[in-house]
Design an enzyme around this catalytic site. Structure first.
Site, mmCIF file in Angstrom:
data_model
loop_
_atom_site.group_PDB
_atom_site.id
_atom_site.type_symbol
_atom_site.label_atom_id
_atom_site.label_comp_id
_atom_site.label_asym_id
_atom_site.label_seq_id
_atom_site.Cartn_x
_atom_site.Cartn_y
_atom_site.Cartn_z
ATOM 1 N N ARG A 151 0.821 -1.222 0.000
ATOM 2 C CA ARG A 151 0.000 0.000 0.000
ATOM 3 C C ARG A 151 0.855 1.274 0.000
ATOM 4 O O ARG A 151 0.437 2.310 0.506
ATOM 5 C CB ARG A 151 -0.956 0.011 1.196
ATOM 6 C CG ARG A 151 -1.887 -1.184 1.271
ATOM 7 C CD ARG A 151 -2.819 -1.261 0.059
ATOM 8 N NE ARG A 151 -3.697 -2.421 0.180
ATOM 9 C CZ ARG A 151 -3.463 -3.606 -0.379
ATOM 10 N NH1 ARG A 151 -2.357 -3.771 -1.123
ATOM 11 N NH2 ARG A 151 -4.287 -4.596 -0.243
ATOM 12 N N SER A 160 -11.089 -0.091 3.448
ATOM 13 C CA SER A 160 -10.371 -0.612 4.608
ATOM 14 C C SER A 160 -9.604 0.512 5.290
ATOM 15 O O SER A 160 -8.879 1.258 4.642
ATOM 16 C CB SER A 160 -9.402 -1.723 4.189
ATOM 17 O OG SER A 160 -10.107 -2.835 3.686
ATOM 18 N N GLU A 172 -4.477 2.857 6.484
ATOM 19 C CA GLU A 172 -4.394 2.666 5.035
ATOM 20 C C GLU A 172 -4.977 3.882 4.335
ATOM 21 O O GLU A 172 -4.604 4.214 3.208
ATOM 22 C CB GLU A 172 -5.163 1.403 4.627
ATOM 23 C CG GLU A 172 -5.062 1.051 3.164
ATOM 24 C CD GLU A 172 -5.586 -0.323 2.848
ATOM 25 O OE1 GLU A 172 -6.188 -0.469 1.769
ATOM 26 O OE2 GLU A 172 -5.365 -1.250 3.649
#
Length: 298
Positions: A171, A222, A292
């Site tokens: 990520r 998320s 995230e």
């Protein structure tokens, strides 16, 4: 600023005093002084040059699906490429797409061309540029696995960067530490596969998302990255946080790694709940939950 905005209208569509809540899937955020949609790549370079010359801050938004904007107003310009920079081209097993192209739309076009590799992205509500910026992923796959080059504007020059130069990680990418670099386009390498098999996989995953994620409520997807040896959702669930509310936001009953804005919440509600979860996970598991979601204008 007024004179600068008038000059920017030469290069694209300009809207003033725009609630950032209308630009993000979380539906949270103060007002941006202006939003600009540059009409061409040349226009984009001129917009960037003008903003730099006038000392006006800017931020490039994709679909806003991974952003937590603060409640404060942003006295700068939001640049959006999804109105005029969404072209894509298929050349054998190679696909080149502009940064403003929807990654979902591109994944379905790839399926129609019997090309596999973007199935994981068929449920990510972002742009090609945004997904590359975050090295977005799902189902144990990510952008880094299918990106062969990224076309970038940096230091006044346009150039193609290799995956190694993009610094992809879980990520993350080098672009996150260089906000002045602008992703213009991405070249993908895909593989031939039976179209029916690709379509069936995408259909099954779409059904799975509908069953397991709160797609009917505003969210940023998320919230936390998974630590190395744990699943973020599992720790949050074991702590009893399913349904936990702070102000207008709450931990989803359907998927506990989603925080949904179900009662006109504020950014301060969201971050208070995030920090509470992080502290409890730290105490109970000795793990650091990393956001995230990207914070902006804090």
């Amino acid at each position: 600023m007024r004179n600068s905005l008038e000059r920017l209208r030469c290069y694209g569509d300009v809207t003033e005093n725009v609630p950032m809540s209308t630009l993000t899937t979380l539906r949270i955020g103060g007002n941006a002084r202006a939003v600009v949609y540059p009409k061409t790549m040349l226009a984009l370079t001129q917009v960037l040059r003008l903003l730099a010359k006038q000392g006006i801050p800017y931020k490039i938004f994709g679909k806003g699906s991974n952003l937590l904007c603060s409640d404060n107003d942003y006295e700068g310009v939001i640049l959006k490429l999804d109105r005029y920079h969404g072209d894509f081209y298929f050349d054998g097993q190679t696909v080149v797409a502009e940064a403003g192209c929807s990654i979902i739309a591109l994944s379905y076009e790839a399926m129609k061309h019997s090309l596999s590799g973007l199935e994981f992205a068929s449920g990510i509500p972002g742009t090609v540029g945004g997904a590359t910026f975050m090295n977005a992923g799902a189902y144990k796959s990510c952008m880094a696995e299918v990106v062969s080059e990224v076309f970038v504007l940096r230091q006044g020059r346009c150039e193609w960067l290799s995956p190694a130069e993009c610094g992809f990680g879980y990520r993350t990418s080098i672009f996150q530490s260089h906000p002045d670099w602008v992703i213009l386009a991405v070249r993908f390498h895909l593989t031939k596969q039976d179209q029916t098999e690709i379509r069936d996989l995408m259909d099954r995953r779409r059904q799975r998302r509908m069953e397991s994620q709160p797609l009917d409520k505003p969210s940023a997807g998320s919230v936390f990255r998974n630590p190395k040896d744990h699943q973020a959702w599992q720790m949050i669930d074991e702590l009893g946080y399913r349904g936990r509310r702070v102000g207008g936001v709450s931990v989803s009953e359907k998927h506990v790694n989603f925080i949904v804005n179900d009662q006109q919440g504020k950014a301060r509600d969201f971050i208070e709940l995030v920090e509470e979860i992080q502290e409890q996970v730290r105490r109970q598991y000795g793990e650091e939950l990393i956001l995230e979601v990207e914070k902006f204008n804090w």
